[in-house]
Design a protein around this motif. Structure first.
Motif, PDB file in Angstrom:
ATOM      1  N   ARG A 163      13.611  33.569   3.303  1.00 23.60           N
ATOM      2  CA  ARG A 163      12.256  34.591   3.220  1.00 23.60           C
ATOM      3  C   ARG A 163      12.796  35.324   3.562  1.00 23.60           C
ATOM      4  NH1 ARG A 163       8.269  36.327   1.430  1.00 23.60           N
ATOM      5  NH2 ARG A 163       7.420  36.999   3.361  1.00 23.60           N
ATOM      6  N   VAL A 164      14.715  35.719   4.320  1.00 19.79           N
ATOM      7  CA  VAL A 164      15.804  37.105   4.138  1.00 19.79           C
ATOM      8  C   VAL A 164      15.142  37.537   2.634  1.00 19.79           C
ATOM      9  CG1 VAL A 164      17.309  38.159   5.034  1.00 19.79           C
ATOM     10  CG2 VAL A 164      15.874  36.211   6.192  1.00 19.79           C
ATOM     11  N   ALA A 165      15.910  36.708   1.561  1.00 16.73           N
ATOM     12  CA  ALA A 165      16.107  37.313   0.785  1.00 16.73           C
ATOM     13  C   ALA A 165      14.702  38.144  -0.084  1.00 16.73           C
ATOM     14  CB  ALA A 165      16.616  36.732   0.066  1.00 16.73           C
ATOM     15  N   GLU A 166      14.217  36.909   0.257  1.00 20.40           N
ATOM     16  CA  GLU A 166      12.371  37.261  -0.375  1.00 20.40           C
ATOM     17  C   GLU A 166      11.552  39.098   0.003  1.00 20.40           C
ATOM     18  OE1 GLU A 166      11.044  33.067  -1.052  1.00 20.40           O
ATOM     19  OE2 GLU A 166      10.158  34.627  -0.123  1.00 20.40           O
ATOM     20  N   VAL A 167      12.323  39.328   1.504  1.00 21.92           N
ATOM     21  CA  VAL A 167      11.721  40.541   2.065  1.00 21.92           C
ATOM     22  C   VAL A 167      12.861  41.757   2.116  1.00 21.92           C
ATOM     23  CG1 VAL A 167      10.426  38.936   3.474  1.00 21.92           C
ATOM     24  CG2 VAL A 167      12.590  39.731   4.324  1.00 21.92           C
ATOM     25  N   LEU A 168      14.346  41.079   1.792  1.00 17.87           N
ATOM     26  CA  LEU A 168      14.463  42.251   1.540  1.00 17.87           C
ATOM     27  C   LEU A 168      14.382  43.242   0.379  1.00 17.87           C
ATOM     28  CD1 LEU A 168      18.441  41.292   2.987  1.00 17.87           C
ATOM     29  CD2 LEU A 168      17.176  43.075   4.209  1.00 17.87           C
ATOM     30  N   ALA A 169      14.179  42.108  -0.235  1.00 22.78           N
ATOM     31  CA  ALA A 169      14.121  42.549  -2.104  1.00 22.78           C
ATOM     32  C   ALA A 169      12.803  43.022  -2.094  1.00 22.78           C
ATOM     33  CB  ALA A 169      14.430  41.554  -3.515  1.00 22.78           C
ATOM     34  N   GLU A 170      12.015  42.841  -1.406  1.00 17.11           N
ATOM     35  CA  GLU A 170      10.580  43.316  -1.720  1.00 17.11           C
ATOM     36  C   GLU A 170      10.067  44.517  -1.124  1.00 17.11           C
ATOM     37  OE1 GLU A 170       5.688  42.463  -0.327  1.00 17.11           O
ATOM     38  OE2 GLU A 170       7.150  40.744   0.024  1.00 17.11           O
ATOM     39  N   VAL A 171      11.497  45.300  -0.084  1.00 18.08           N
ATOM     40  CA  VAL A 171      11.247  46.680   0.592  1.00 18.08           C
ATOM     41  C   VAL A 171      12.678  47.334   0.173  1.00 18.08           C
ATOM     42  CG1 VAL A 171      10.687  45.337   2.997  1.00 18.08           C
ATOM     43  CG2 VAL A 171      13.302  45.932   2.363  1.00 18.08           C
ATOM     44  N   GLY A 172      13.197  46.833  -1.166  1.00 20.72           N
ATOM     45  CA  GLY A 172      14.020  48.008  -1.674  1.00 20.72           C
ATOM     46  C   GLY A 172      15.542  47.601  -1.372  1.00 20.72           C
ATOM     47  N   LEU A 173      16.123  46.567  -0.480  1.00 18.08           N
ATOM     48  CA  LEU A 173      17.046  46.663   0.180  1.00 18.08           C
ATOM     49  C   LEU A 173      17.754  45.326   0.301  1.00 18.08           C
ATOM     50  CD1 LEU A 173      16.048  47.621   4.038  1.00 18.08           C
ATOM     51  CD2 LEU A 173      17.074  49.324   2.044  1.00 18.08           C
ATOM     52  N   ALA A 174      18.237  45.212  -1.525  1.00 17.85           N
ATOM     53  CA  ALA A 174      18.238  44.061  -1.575  1.00 17.85           C
ATOM     54  C   ALA A 174      19.982  44.194  -2.063  1.00 17.85           C
ATOM     55  CB  ALA A 174      18.184  42.977  -3.274  1.00 17.85           C
ATOM     56  N   ASP A 175      20.165  45.513  -1.858  1.00 15.54           N
ATOM     57  CA  ASP A 175      21.638  45.720  -2.316  1.00 15.54           C
ATOM     58  C   ASP A 175      22.392  45.915  -0.401  1.00 15.54           C
ATOM     59  OD1 ASP A 175      21.381  44.808  -5.279  1.00 15.54           O
ATOM     60  OD2 ASP A 175      21.360  47.743  -5.968  1.00 15.54           O
ATOM     61  N   ALA A 176      21.177  46.467  -0.585  1.00 17.09           N
ATOM     62  CA  ALA A 176      22.037  46.839   1.139  1.00 17.09           C
ATOM     63  C   ALA A 176      21.688  45.991   2.442  1.00 17.09           C
ATOM     64  CB  ALA A 176      21.631  47.801   1.489  1.00 17.09           C
TER      65      ALA A 176
ATOM     66  N   ILE B 288       9.434  47.486   8.092  1.00 18.22           N
ATOM     67  CA  ILE B 288       8.519  46.549   7.351  1.00 18.22           C
ATOM     68  C   ILE B 288       8.481  45.239   6.473  1.00 18.22           C
ATOM     69  CG2 ILE B 288       7.165  47.096   5.081  1.00 18.22           C
ATOM     70  CD1 ILE B 288       7.828  49.959   5.515  1.00 18.22           C
ATOM     71  N   ALA B 289      10.498  44.868   6.418  1.00 19.85           N
ATOM     72  CA  ALA B 289      10.523  43.479   6.200  1.00 19.85           C
ATOM     73  C   ALA B 289      10.290  42.899   7.370  1.00 19.85           C
ATOM     74  CB  ALA B 289      11.965  43.957   5.850  1.00 19.85           C
ATOM     75  N   ALA B 290      10.931  42.811   8.022  1.00 16.89           N
ATOM     76  CA  ALA B 290      11.018  42.601   9.910  1.00 16.89           C
ATOM     77  C   ALA B 290       9.105  42.576   9.214  1.00 16.89           C
ATOM     78  CB  ALA B 290      11.205  43.344  10.665  1.00 16.89           C
ATOM     79  N   ALA B 291       7.964  42.772   9.357  1.00 16.21           N
ATOM     80  CA  ALA B 291       6.644  42.895   9.490  1.00 16.21           C
ATOM     81  C   ALA B 291       6.255  41.913   8.783  1.00 16.21           C
ATOM     82  CB  ALA B 291       6.316  43.868   9.583  1.00 16.21           C
ATOM     83  N   LEU B 292       7.001  42.012   7.422  1.00 15.69           N
ATOM     84  CA  LEU B 292       5.778  40.955   5.949  1.00 15.69           C
ATOM     85  C   LEU B 292       7.135  38.922   5.955  1.00 15.69           C
ATOM     86  CD1 LEU B 292       6.808  43.429   3.146  1.00 15.69           C
ATOM     87  CD2 LEU B 292       4.578  42.582   4.572  1.00 15.69           C
ATOM     88  N   LEU B 293       7.857  39.195   6.780  1.00 10.66           N
ATOM     89  CA  LEU B 293       8.940  38.231   7.276  1.00 10.66           C
ATOM     90  C   LEU B 293       7.840  36.910   7.565  1.00 10.66           C
ATOM     91  CD1 LEU B 293      12.410  37.602   6.791  1.00 10.66           C
ATOM     92  CD2 LEU B 293      12.155  37.410   9.570  1.00 10.66           C
ATOM     93  N   GLY B 294       6.899  37.107   8.466  1.00  5.09           N
ATOM     94  CA  GLY B 294       6.185  35.972   8.269  1.00  5.09           C
ATOM     95  C   GLY B 294       5.357  35.404   7.467  1.00  5.09           C
ATOM     96  N   ASP B 295       5.328  36.188   6.009  1.00  2.00           N
ATOM     97  CA  ASP B 295       3.755  36.262   5.601  1.00  2.00           C
ATOM     98  C   ASP B 295       2.395  36.257   6.566  1.00  2.00           C
ATOM     99  OD1 ASP B 295       2.599  36.603   3.200  1.00  2.00           O
ATOM    100  OD2 ASP B 295       3.115  34.480   2.778  1.00  2.00           O
TER     101      ASP B 295
END
Length: 315
Positions: free
Chosen positions: A119-132, A150-157
């Protein structure tokens, strides 16, 4: 009607009943009662010091109510196991360990809540931080920290999401992205509560509003009803014979305000009466009709007695 989520989703509501919080002699939240329902974005508004953040912290069990209750799906948040699966929240984008990378920060949250590491990679990509993902957080801008929060808030779906001032530090593209994200989350049937002082953004984002002042409920309902009820009826007028018509309107006791687009906003007279006066004074009308109040105007009208620090100009 609230929108339903995808198969397997659960509609959860946030319910506060006579919610009260004191800090010594200071009454931060005063017998606050409201419901946040799924399927819509609910804006949580109030002047500085109104008690918004304290209320959100009580929803999350971070502050204990002095009296009253607040529940998620009928239970206090503290009683929900593996909380991120039930409620995701962004309260303070700065409240992170700056020495960690974005990936490590989210991985720790995932491990503590029994969430799959993928889920970590998924939410990082969703919020635009995959490269960071591999960068240390202390090198992030405020906008990047907001995205990480926001990624942390989305982490547990989760089916319930709380955001406190999520737009701070975001550029225009980021603001548009967040606006679309909140709408999508609501469309999926989730319960989305957004606290913000940005009236124009709430006007474009929220469908329901909860407005508080000095810890007390001022209004709750749809954005449309709030804007309509917060200010007296107003009429939009456009005329090439402004001098004659404005003099006639003010002579009848109306308030007339010139707008930047060349029109006038009239308060205190009906459109029919304005039309009669225009006919009597031979003033041509190019426009005559109701003018809706903005959310900001309605908010200022309803909360003017609840502002903690008012300037002389605002009194």
């Amino acid at each position: 009607m609230p929108r339903r989520g995808p198969p397997g989703s659960v509609d959860l509501v946030i319910e506060a009943t006579e919610l009260t919080r004191r800090y010594g002699r200071t009454l931060a939240v005063d017998r606050l009662t409201f419901t946040v329902r799924p399927g819509v974005v609910t804006g949580f508004l109030g002047p500085n010091g109104a008690g918004k953040t304290t209320t959100l912290r009580m929803v999350l069990g971070l502050n204990r109510p002095t009296s009253g209750t607040v529940t998620v799906d009928g239970r206090p948040f503290a009683g929900l196991p593996r909380g991120l699966r039930h409620v995701g929240a962004l309260l303070d984008a700065h409240d992170v360990h700056g020495g960690r990378t974005a990936r490590a920060h989210l991985a720790a949250l995932a491990a503590g809540n029994g969430l799959p590491r993928g889920r970590v990679a998924e939410v990082l990509a969703e919020v635009g931080l995959a490269d960071a993902a591999g960068r240390r957080i202390d090198g992030f801008s405020l906008g990047m920290k907001q995205r990480l929060g926001i990624a942390a808030a989305l982490l547990g779906d989760p089916p319930v999401l709380l955001f406190d001032e999520p737009l701070n530090g975001l550029d225009p593209e980021g603001v548009r992205w967040v606006r679309g994200l909140f709408g999508r989350l609501a469309d999926e049937g989730r319960t989305v509560l957004v606290s913000s002082h940005l009236m124009r953004e709430m006007e474009q984002t929220a469908e329901e509003l909860i407005v508080i002042g000095r810890g007390r409920l001022i209004a709750a309902g749809s954005l449309r009803d709030f804007a309509a009820g917060g200010t007296p009826p107003r009429v939009a007028v456009r005329t090439p014979d402004a001098d004659a018509l404005v003099a006639a309107l003010t002579g009848e006791g109306a308030t007339v305000r010139a707008e930047d687009d060349g029109s006038y906003t009239v308060t205190g007279l009906t459109a029919d009466r304005i039309g009669d006066l225009a006919f009597t004074h031979r003033a041509r009308l190019y426009e005559l009709g109701p003018r809706a109040a903005s959310l900001e105007e309605a908010f200022m009208a309803l909360t003017e007695d609840s502002v903690e620090y008012a300037t002389e100009a605002a009194r």
